[in-house]
Design a protein around this motif. Structure first.
Motif, mmCIF file in Angstrom:
data_model
loop_
_atom_site.group_PDB
_atom_site.id
_atom_site.type_symbol
_atom_site.label_atom_id
_atom_site.label_comp_id
_atom_site.label_asym_id
_atom_site.label_seq_id
_atom_site.Cartn_x
_atom_site.Cartn_y
_atom_site.Cartn_z
ATOM 1 N N PRO A 208 0.812 -1.222 0.000
ATOM 2 C CA PRO A 208 0.000 0.000 0.000
ATOM 3 C C PRO A 208 0.838 1.261 0.000
ATOM 4 O O PRO A 208 1.867 1.343 0.674
ATOM 5 C CB PRO A 208 -0.812 -0.125 1.293
ATOM 6 N N ARG A 209 0.390 2.247 -0.746
ATOM 7 C CA ARG A 209 1.023 3.554 -0.715
ATOM 8 C C ARG A 209 0.630 4.309 0.556
ATOM 9 O O ARG A 209 1.301 5.242 0.975
ATOM 10 C CB ARG A 209 0.608 4.379 -1.941
ATOM 11 N N TYR A 210 -0.488 3.879 1.159
ATOM 12 C CA TYR A 210 -0.985 4.548 2.357
ATOM 13 C C TYR A 210 -1.929 3.583 3.063
ATOM 14 O O TYR A 210 -2.644 2.812 2.420
ATOM 15 C CB TYR A 210 -1.739 5.831 1.977
ATOM 16 N N ALA A 211 -1.938 3.633 4.390
ATOM 17 C CA ALA A 211 -2.872 2.817 5.171
ATOM 18 C C ALA A 211 -3.145 3.515 6.487
ATOM 19 O O ALA A 211 -2.245 4.106 7.099
ATOM 20 C CB ALA A 211 -2.303 1.420 5.427
ATOM 21 N N ALA A 212 -4.405 3.481 6.916
ATOM 22 C CA ALA A 212 -4.796 4.137 8.167
ATOM 23 C C ALA A 212 -6.132 3.571 8.623
ATOM 24 O O ALA A 212 -6.880 2.978 7.839
ATOM 25 C CB ALA A 212 -4.889 5.642 7.985
#
Length: 456
Positions: A312-316
């Motif tokens: 993933p380029r981003y995870a939250a």
């Protein structure tokens, strides 16, 4: 409701601050310029029945692309967006007109406090226009509103029949009769209505858009017009295109600014920062109540196949405000947004075309689990800003014309295509020339694959 409106507006402000901190040049310039005496009025976009703020992002981007300051553009998420069975029924995850007006009033107050402006412009889609009209006429809004735009709003009902006096959308009912008694506009406030010539599903002489073609509605295509307003017809538009389409934007922009837009295109930004909320379903209906603990992962994908390009380029995970960002994306990149419910009962894989500008209303709404069989798995094709009509729109899934789209008046905004569940595969979807490649997940029925088309 006031608390929710405040939270959403506060989150929008936080996004602007984060974007500026990450070097989003246009955001800084806008904030500085919008404090001048010549700053244009803030615009608040109000969604329709069952919808959310995210549908307005293309309108907001077009305003920005024509020089309108970003910090003067707002879209509200009204709680419990579905209307109730009557105008005063107390029902789980359903709202009355008074509920909606209270939430809108609180949001407008926060916008005025934040911007220092004396008045706002309100732009409403469908039911949102009815909420605006009640707020301006009976909710104290006339003192705070400079202009009103209603888009496809059933100002005289989706039907006008006897026997349903407490139904919100009945032109012969108590609610709309009260709104339309005497002057249909409010002194001191400019009004614009936008309507279709023939394709609005909720402005038809029969109940074709209500699932009852034999019904006589006593409503015509002129139903959204108001006496005393500037009434504009945009031919060939459906119920959502009349709010979210490029020509609808052009009419909105001209009415607000007094001049035509220089462009209908969405101008790319060098820095794109994305944020929004995650919500779901409650009592068999959509809710704009933020989900706490939902997980969002953003994967770069190959636009030809939908295959992920690594980790993933981003995870939250979402907090109390339900917001999943901010995510600083790469301009022109294609992404899959994987959104997992807090209890992991549903995992949505949403694909959409590249996002060209920053936004705080990239909202995700988790659907119900898939009802696929052992032999097939579904791909949900969605067009949020326009309906689908067989014969008008070209819609294919895996190379086959999509089923379940009625001919004539466009009445559906989504359709499911079924593909073999023998293995994970790439499925190519098309709507009117826009193409999305998605990937299926046949071995776990919690996964719902969504191709979300952005073109109006």
């Amino acid at each position: 409701m006031f608390a929710l409106a405040v939270a959403l507006l506060g989150a929008d402000a936080l996004l602007s601050e984060r974007a500026a901190a990450q070097g989003a040049g246009p955001s800084r310039a806008v904030v500085r310029n919008s404090r001048t005496v010549s700053a244009p009025p803030p615009i608040v976009f109000v969604h329709g029945n069952g919808d959310h703020a995210g549908l307005w992002d293309t309108n907001i981007w077009r305003f920005e692309s024509n020089g309108y300051p970003r910090d003067r553009l707002f879209a509200v998420d009204l709680p419990a967006p579905l209307a109730g069975s009557t105008i005063d029924a107390v029902e789980l995850n359903r709202s009355t007109p008074d509920d909606q007006v209270a939430a809108l009033s609180a949001f407008v107050t926060r916008v005025l406090l934040r911007t220092g402006a004396p008045k706002v412009v309100l732009v409403g889609s469908s039911r949102g226009g009815m909420t605006i009209r009640q707020y301006v006429r009976f909710g104290g809004g006339a003192a705070h509103v400079e202009a009103v735009v209603t888009c496809g709003t059933p100002n005289h009902g989706v039907m006008a029949v006897a026997g349903m006096a407490r139904m919100e959308f009945n032109g012969a009912g108590d609610y709309l009769q009260r709104l339309n008694t005497g002057s249909e506009v409010v002194a001191g406030v400019r009004f614009l209505t936008l309507r279709s010539d023939s394709l609005d599903k909720y402005a038809q002489p029969t109940g074709v858009g209500l699932g009852n073609p034999a019904m006589v509605t006593n409503v015509t295509a002129e139903g959204p017009a108001l006496r005393g307003a500037t009434n504009v017809v945009i031919p060939g538009t459906d119920h959502r295109e009349i709010a979210f389409g490029a020509q609808a934007f052009a009419a909105q922009y001209r009415f607000v600014t007094g001049r035509p837009p220089q462009t209908l295109a969405i101008a790319p930004e060098s820095t794109v920062v994305l944020d929004g909320t995650v919500s779901g379903l409650l009592n068999n209906g959509p809710t704009n109540t933020p989900l706490i603990g939902a997980r969002v992962a953003v994967y770069a994908v190959d636009p030809r196949t939908g295959v992920r390009d690594g980790v993933p380029r981003y995870a939250a995970a979402t907090g109390a405000d339900g917001r999943w960002g901010p995510f600083r994306s790469t301009l022109g990149a294609w992404y899959e947004f994987e959104v997992t419910a807090p209890d992991s009962s549903v995992i949505m894989h949403l694909y959409r075309s590249p996002i060209l500008r920053s936004s705080g209303v990239i909202n995700f709404r988790l659907p119900a689990p898939s009802r696929g069989t052992r032999d097939s798995v579904g791909v949900l094709l969605v067009r949020p800003r326009g309906y689908l009509g067989s014969g008008r729109d070209t819609v294919t899934i895996d190379g086959t014309p999509a089923r379940g789209i009625p001919r004539g008046i466009p009445t559906v905004d989504r359709v499911t295509g079924w593909v073999p569940a023998d293995s994970a595969r790439t499925v190519i979807t098309h709507v009117n020339g826009e193409r999305l490649a998605v990937r299926t997940h046949p071995r776990d029925r919690r996964h719902v694959v969504v191709a979300e088309f952005q073109h109006e």
